[in-house]
Write an enzyme that holds these catalytic residues in place. Structure first.
Site, PDB file in Angstrom:
ATOM      1  CG  ASP A 104      -5.989   3.530   0.884  1.00 45.51           C
ATOM      2  OD1 ASP A 104      -6.122   2.305   0.816  1.00 45.51           O
ATOM      3  OD2 ASP A 104      -6.182   4.205   1.914  1.00 45.51           O
TER       4      ASP A 104
HETATM    5  N1  URA Z   1      -3.643   2.929   5.820  1.00 43.88           N
HETATM    6  C1  URA Z   1      -4.513   3.585   5.028  1.00 43.88           C
HETATM    7  O1  URA Z   1      -5.536   4.071   5.491  1.00 43.88           O
HETATM    8  N2  URA Z   1      -4.225   3.700   3.736  1.00 43.88           N
HETATM    9  C2  URA Z   1      -3.109   3.211   3.159  1.00 43.88           C
HETATM   10  O2  URA Z   1      -2.905   3.365   1.956  1.00 43.88           O
HETATM   11  C3  URA Z   1      -2.217   2.535   4.002  1.00 43.88           C
HETATM   12  C4  URA Z   1      -2.508   2.404   5.328  1.00 43.88           C
END
Ligand code: URA
Length: 253
Positions: free
Chosen positions: A103
């Site tokens: 993310d």
């Molecule tokens: N899980 C999440 O919530 N975000 C990420 O970036 C990776 C795994």
């Protein structure tokens, strides 16, 4: 798709004019076929291009790991002009793509490569490569809650598979807890959603391992090439996980 002579020139073979001569004189093969037509278009990320029997440089595979900072898009380009992970790869001429995604606000270990087959192998949902995160979450998380996360929690896209979860650091003064969590799936925003489901929202999320590969020692915003042994180990892990019925049975929806 791009013109063959342009691709050859970009790979540093020679000037574009000289590359045209290479083509017309029968020195260039694309996917095992001799190509002498100047108009030929190729996709350098897919087509195998040989000059005098040798693959051109852009065809050589490259494997990198980046310690992605937060506030960066896991993409090669962003139409809105935000920072993208490839901004952190100075000196890398090859067109590389992220293996899976983190993310915008997640930091940590991200693999990038121009080897599509390798990327598919690592991200294929059947291969269950473990991904380990340090999640700083709101509140002092109770042992029972960790057990729930381990067993699986209900998300809108189904139950999560069993995970490995443990305390990493407890900070009652700040009313937050750092938890180490290893998941064997790669669902969208999975870790954040798992902690939301148990009412401990994530404040900070950092991926510290992908399979056997650890982030250790790599400063934030920096990248390094993976060692051949690291690439080999990841490939073997993915193939072993694919062949192992136990882990796939773990994953229930
Ligand atoms: N899980 C999440 O919530 N975000 C990420 O970036 C990776 C795994």
């Amino acid at each position: 798709m791009e013109r063959l002579q342009k691709v050859l020139a970009q790979a540093g073979i020679a000037s574009r004019r000289k590359c045209e001569e290479y083509i017309t004189s029968g020195r260039v093969m694309v996917n095992d076929v001799l190509v002498t037509e100047l108009g030929t278009k190729v996709d350098p990320t897919v087509d195998v291009i040989l000059v005098d029997g040798r693959p051109i440089r852009s065809q050589s595979k490259i494997y990198l790991m980046l310690n992605k900072p937060k506030g960066v898009i896991t993409s090669a380009k962003d139409p809105e002009g935000r920072k993208v992970v490839t901004d952190f790869l100075p000196g890398v001429k090859e067109r590389v793509y992220p293996v899976g995604r983190l993310d915008y606000d997640t930091e940590g270990l991200l693999i990038l490569t121009n080897d599509g087959e390798f990327a598919n192998l690592l991200t294929h949902p059947k291969h269950h490569i473990p991904r380990t995160y340090h999640a700083t979450v709101k509140g002092n998380i109770h042992g029972n809650v960790l057990d729930k996360l381990k067993a699986g929690v209900k998300l809108e896209d189904g139950m999560t598979a069993p995970a490995e979860v443990d305390y990493h650091d407890i900070n009652p003064d700040k009313n937050e807890t750092v938890v180490t969590i290893t998941i064997f799936e790669g669902r969208n925003r999975q870790v954040r959603r798992m902690f939301e489901a148990v009412n401990h929202p994530v404040i900070r999320l950092k991926r510290v391992m992908f399979g056997s590969l650890g982030l250790t020692g790599l400063p934030r915003g920096k990248y390094r090439k993976l060692l051949p042994a690291e690439v080999k180990a990841l490939r073997e892990e993915a193939l072993a996980a694919a062949a192992e019925p136990k882990s796939s049975q773990n994953v229930q929806k």
